[in-house]
Every structure is written in structure tokens, then in C-alpha cells.
Design a protein around this motif. Sequence first.
Motif, PDB file in Angstrom:
ATOM      1  N   LEU A 126      -9.495   1.801   2.913  1.00  0.00           N
ATOM      2  CA  LEU A 126      -7.634   0.954   1.825  1.00  0.00           C
ATOM      3  C   LEU A 126      -8.504  -0.345   2.309  1.00  0.00           C
ATOM      4  O   LEU A 126      -8.478  -0.279   3.621  1.00  0.00           O
ATOM      5  CB  LEU A 126      -7.150   1.644   2.638  1.00  0.00           C
ATOM      6  N   ILE A 171     -11.097   1.762  -1.388  1.00  0.00           N
ATOM      7  CA  ILE A 171     -10.260   1.208  -2.496  1.00  0.00           C
ATOM      8  C   ILE A 171      -9.442   0.041  -2.200  1.00  0.00           C
ATOM      9  O   ILE A 171      -8.992  -0.415  -1.289  1.00  0.00           O
ATOM     10  CB  ILE A 171      -8.673   2.211  -2.176  1.00  0.00           C
ATOM     11  N   LEU A 176       0.901  -1.314  -0.006  1.00  0.00           N
ATOM     12  CA  LEU A 176      -0.283  -0.089  -0.277  1.00  0.00           C
ATOM     13  C   LEU A 176       0.821   1.342   0.166  1.00  0.00           C
ATOM     14  O   LEU A 176       0.308   2.279   0.427  1.00  0.00           O
ATOM     15  CB  LEU A 176      -1.365  -0.020   1.043  1.00  0.00           C
ATOM     16  N   LYS A 216      -6.297   0.734   6.221  1.00  0.00           N
ATOM     17  CA  LYS A 216      -6.152  -1.182   6.172  1.00  0.00           C
ATOM     18  C   LYS A 216      -5.288  -1.309   7.584  1.00  0.00           C
ATOM     19  O   LYS A 216      -4.018  -1.177   7.702  1.00  0.00           O
ATOM     20  CB  LYS A 216      -5.630  -1.547   4.989  1.00  0.00           C
ATOM     21  N   ASP A 250      -7.094  -2.660  -2.085  1.00  0.00           N
ATOM     22  CA  ASP A 250      -5.423  -3.307  -2.034  1.00  0.00           C
ATOM     23  C   ASP A 250      -5.583  -5.238  -2.643  1.00  0.00           C
ATOM     24  O   ASP A 250      -5.567  -5.645  -2.084  1.00  0.00           O
ATOM     25  CB  ASP A 250      -4.828  -2.986  -1.227  1.00  0.00           C
ATOM     26  N   ILE A 298       0.126   3.889  -2.871  1.00  0.00           N
ATOM     27  CA  ILE A 298      -1.262   4.259  -2.825  1.00  0.00           C
ATOM     28  C   ILE A 298      -1.804   5.277  -1.263  1.00  0.00           C
ATOM     29  O   ILE A 298      -2.173   6.427  -2.363  1.00  0.00           O
ATOM     30  CB  ILE A 298      -2.323   3.120  -2.788  1.00  0.00           C
ATOM     31  N   LEU A 299      -1.281   4.832  -0.784  1.00  0.00           N
ATOM     32  CA  LEU A 299      -0.846   6.119   0.484  1.00  0.00           C
ATOM     33  C   LEU A 299      -0.160   7.478   0.483  1.00  0.00           C
ATOM     34  O   LEU A 299      -0.722   8.259   0.846  1.00  0.00           O
ATOM     35  CB  LEU A 299       0.205   4.985   1.844  1.00  0.00           C
TER      36      LEU A 299
END
Length: 810
Positions: free
Chosen positions: A163, A192, A57, A78, A194, A60-61
Motif C-alpha cells: 500500500l 496499490i 485507506l 503504508k 493511494d 482498501i484495507l
Amino acid sequence: MPAPNRAGAEPAAFRLLGALERKVSWLSAWTIHHANHVRANADGLKVGGHQASSASLSTILTALYFSVLRPQDRVAVKPHASPIFHAIQYLLGHQTREKLENYRGYKGAQSYPSRTKDIDDVDFSTGSVGLGVAQTLFASLVQDYVRAHKFGERQLDGRMIALVGDAEMDEGNIYEALLEGWKQGLRNCWWILDYNRQSLDAVIREGLPARLEALFRAFGWEVVTLKYGARLMEAFAEPGGEKLRDWIDRAPNQLYSALTFQGGAAWRKRLNDDLGDQGPLTALIDKRSDAELSALMTNLGGHDLPTLTQAFSGIDHDRPVLFITYTIKGYGLPLAGHKDNHAGLMTPAQMEGFRASMGVRHGHEWDPFEGLDVPPAELERFLREVPFNALGTRRFEDARLPVPSTLALPKQPELSTQQGFGLIMAELGKQGGPLADRIVTTSPDVTVSTNLGGWVNRRGVFAQQEVADLFRAERIPSTFDWTASPRGQHMELGIAEMNLFILLSALGLSQSLFGARLIPVGTLYDPFIQRGLDALNYACYQDARFILVATPSGLTLAPEGGAHQSIGTPLIGMAQDGLAAFEPAYVDELSVILRWAFDYLQREGVPLPAVEAEEQSWLRDEIGGSVYLRLSTRTLAQPAREIAPELERDIIEGGYWVRRPGPNAEVVVVYTGVVAPEAIEAVGLMAEDRKDVGLLAVTSADRLNAGWNASARARERGLVKARSHVERLLAQVPQNCSLVTVLDGHPATLSWLGSVAGHRTRALGVEHFGQTGSIADLYRHHGIDANAIVAAAQSVAPGKPIRYLRALEG
């Protein structure tokens, strides 16, 4: 409006985003390594660390926090991405090096982001998988409620973003929430996904993205799939690229993960074995080294900053969106792709190799910009201008609401506590005022049967748009008005208790999230608390504030049978942190407790310093919390009395004497809730044969127990005069006197009272599932009727036979 795409507007920003992603990856991996290999672990055990889960991640983060997010956006991270989140907050100035170094240690950065324990900017606590995901959906609904009522800070609508892991999508509460979101007209919510193809134990079943896409589209969500990064898209455009794409699309998840772990040589062999000499495709493969081929084959959409920022910034509407982002678990680490990598940790040797690849010197592991080829001043300027960080603090406050000195008490001579609750709420709705205007009620399709109908008639149902009650429009007689509008103050839910508790959590955080204090009141059937316990615990863990009204309770709902008769819920009320539990017998007690609860929800102090027992109750009431009311449908004759200040205090602290024991008392009967008539009758039956019998009403076993434990701890720390409320009550009971406790619930709820002052105790209650019948039948069957109480007194306070005692059933 779409979020500003800083990277898209300024291509040079990708260089800075890439550098920050690199730093985030390093800091998260080092934080976990430090916790396991550098910082001494007292118990000698490695704590795991989710290095692989975090790595999937990082891109994305990075894209979200450093480019896409605005201050009004809220994120549920997440659970296993906690190290990535803390690393980002460290770079933004919201986390300290000290707490990162103490990750997973005492008072260090939490292994799962926590609103109450972490100092960095946590919007929603995470931990139990799926709950943070559903929380964002209900937070979005609460945001719409706040805006519709024109409460709180004047700010733009934010997106509520979750997430979520691919394996996390197995959680049933996600789909319960998804259905409720469709019913309520969900807006401004992004999930979102993952999709790294791995769960905790193994590899994800094939075909999940297609199934999810069809499901989410059916519920009105837009679905955006980000499978390939820019490098792969460029390769697909080369001669032979379409064949490569086709091979990737057909590759099973296990094979893709295994080849990722094995690296470039394995990719090359498998592609050549499967495809043979393909001319242009073979040339596409052969012109890349093993390292380049590995980088190409793992260039998925979830690891590509241009792909992510473009997709996020391309959303120009407020409909809910599911982003399916393909990633690799353990991306960039030696653990990448291995099916056993969930709790895996890099060895010291592997970490040294990672350190070398990152250019981080020994002794400079925590330096924010160590190992980056971008001037620190440029990165510092970039971080200062991050849109997400523009407003600094993102936790709001709202003024406390005034609470009336008393609540109007229904005048009926006979009532149940459930009826009394409904009448009190209806009168509040009628009278209006600041408190009534901020009350929000909700219920999972049991609004009417939990006596909230009067309130709803006064205050209406909430909906994004006007919805007429057609029964009223057609002039069909009906007791209840279900007209819905943006002005309504009741949020009606489907039959899903998980949704109730997650909505109560979101409503109870409204002040912090949206600058508007709300007073949430949720009703449900008491036995079905257990359906949503995980979500209830989650709500309390976040310190959300709400009133939970659970009714009917116990086997007193006699004709309904065992499935609707709660047994263990009083113990839940005692054990659940952050939840003060009450079970009043009478409506005047309920009125006192409910008024107190409206104030208790709004308290936000800190624990007082230790003082003498006369100066506090030892209950930490100054910090506030949520409240659970266990009510009943049993109609009782209401006492004709005035609630004096001393009695009001005793009701709130947990108990009061109905009949004080005399100096020669041999037995005291202690009751909770609707078994009051049986307790009173039993005292009368034994009064001629047992001296000075006492009768103690317990309105909150939870608060009596909490005060007792707290005062014991205070004495152990040197405050020898500390005494709790229950200790003061039982100090009036002679030492050789015995206690008989009774309630319509598990007997352990009150059995501990014998330990307070060493009194012999017989605890009566319900331990087994009930059956249908009358109240008298079931009370007799379970041994909580007046005769059973007398029999218990005979056993623990032996003496001459009690003349009115009848033989017990077998």
C-alpha cells in the motif's frame, strides 16, 4: 488463480463488509484520539496521529483483509495507515485492546507497523517511506527462489502487496527496485497506489497517474485505474452525466481537495458557476441535497467496496500489477480534503460529532461491534471465515542448519582478507552440504571484484529460466562462468546499493515468510554502504538475518582516490543495531568469524537472565543478528599458527593479545585490520626505548564496545562482579601505561578504549578524504604508518627519545 471474491459471490456480504469498514474507520480514529486527548501524555505534547492519512485507506484495507487476501499473501502497509491496520487486526483477534489503548505509548501498538515490536500479524515493517514498497518486490523474487529450489513449506505462491502513498512515489528507491524487478522477471507483486492528491505539506502535482501508468506499463506491469465508485458511474449514465465526468477529469487537484473540504454547498456553487445552466446536468445536480451531492462527488474508486473487490478479484495472472486507486485524504472526517490535514487531529467536539454519526455510546468505544446494525453473531461468523485468517499464524520456522566445526583455511603464505573470503566461499561451494545449499549470495555488479567469482563458478547464477553463458558456449576463454538457471545460488543485481540491502532484508526474512531458512551473503564496496544506509537500517530493524561483506575498505585501496576510500564505515558498524561488525587483519581470523557468523545468523533465543560475569560475555549472543565484515585488498603475510579455543573465543569477542604488556609497560599499541604490519613494526621500533610494550589486536571494536556498555549497566544494577572482555584485556595494562590506537578508518572507532580503565590514549586514524598514491604514501600522509605510531607513543608516554623516530611530515 484469482483471490476468491466473497463479496462478489454473495452480494449480501457487502452489507457485512460495509459494517466492518465503518467499524475500522471508527476504531482507527478513536485510537488516535485516545492517544492524544484521553490517555495522559507525560510530556504534554500531542503526538499527531495521521487520522486523515488512515481514513483514505480504510476501504482498501477492509476489502483486502476481509475479502481478497489469502493466508499466503503478504502486505506492506503504508506507514500512516498503521491505525487502520491495528483496528483490522483487533477485529481479527490478533491485536489487544490494551495495546490499542496504549497506541504510541510504551510497548503499545506502534505508530508504524513493526515486525519486531507489534504483536499483530505484521508482514513487513514500515516507516521510512518507499522501503516497504520495494521490499514486496524483492520478497516476491525470494519467494520464486525458494520455490525453484524446492525449499520450505509446501504452500501456494502468495502475492506480495504494498500500500503506497502518491507522495511516496517520489522516493528514488522505488524506481531502482522497479528496474531490478523487470530484469529479474518479477511475478506475484501488487502495488496499490493511494492517490489522495496530498503529500505531507501540500497537494500533489497534476498528471501523476498518467506518468506512472506509462512508466509501469513500459516495465511490463498491468495498470488498473480505479477512479470512480459505483454511485458516480451510475450518475455518469444519467442525462448530463458525461459532462459531469468531463468536469471532474479536468478539475485541478487543489480545487478538488478544497471543494471536498468545503462540502456539498461549495460543490453545487462551483459546478453551477463553471457549467452554467446545462439542462440535464443541472437537473442531475439539483435533484440531490447538499449531503447527497457531497457523497456523490467523493464517491471515488478507492472508497467503493464493490469496485475494489471486483478489480482485485479480476486479476487472473501472476504479472505485477499497479492499482491506481483514487481516494480522499481524511475520507469521512471533518478534515477531509484540507491540505493541512496530514498531522491534523479532530478536536474533542469534532470527535463527539463523529461518535454520534457512528452510533457509539460512551464507555463502549472499544467494543468490536458497537454502533453497527448487523447482529454480532453474524459478524463473528463472517470474521471466522475470512480467507486471510484461515491458517492462524503466518510466521513459519525452519530447522537450524549444521555449521562445520571449522572452515577450510587457504594455505597461501600471503593473502588479503578479500582473497581469503573468496577462497573460503569457493571451497564451501565445492564441498557442498546443507549449509552450502542454503547460502544465497548477491552483489550490485561487483561480484567478481569482491572475490565471489569462485563461488559463482561452483554454484551458478539464479534466474527463472536457463540462460547460457555465450562466451563459454562459443569457447572463448573466460575465468568466470555466468550460466544462469533456477538452480543457481547467486542473485546478480545492478549497481544500486539500496536494492542490495532490501534484497538482503527479504532473503533474511525467508524463514518467517516462506518457511525456508536461507543464509544470505551480500558483497559491495565498503565506501558505498553509505548509499544504502536507510535500507540497511530497515533490514536490521526487521531483524532480517544476513552477512554483509564490504571490501575493499579504507584508503588502503590507495590508487583509487578519495571517492573509493571509506572513512566512517567502522562507526556505522558500531552504531547499527542488529549488526555485529568485524574487521579481521588475517584470513585465519576471518575463517573463525565467518564460521561463527553462519551460526549467529540462525540464533533466535531470548536474552538470558542476568548472571555473574564469568558466565556470559554480556553480548546477548543468544538472540543472534546479522554480521558485517569489513575486508581489504591489501596482501599480508599470514601468521603460521593454530587457532586454539581460547584465541578463537577472543577473536569472536572482539580482541586478543598479540604481545601481552609486561608489568612495567609504558605504552600499548592497539590496532584494527590491515594496519597490523605498521603496528607490529612500531612496537619493534620502540622496544629498546619503552619498557614491556604491548600489542593488542582488535577484531571487533563493535563487540568490545557493546560488551563494555552492557557490563557497566549490569554493575549499575547490582552485579558488582560483571566484567566485559575488553575490561579483562585492559586489566593486564598498568594504570600509568598509555594507549596508542590505530586503524584505516575514523580514529573514534578505538578512541573510547582509554575510558575503559582510565588510560591516557592517542587515537590515530583517517579523518579526511584520501587521494591517489601508494599505501606507504597515504599511510604517511594520514599519520597511520609505523613512524606516526611511534611519534604518538612518544607524546603519550614521554621519556627518553625513541631512537628510531623520524620527523613527521607537516
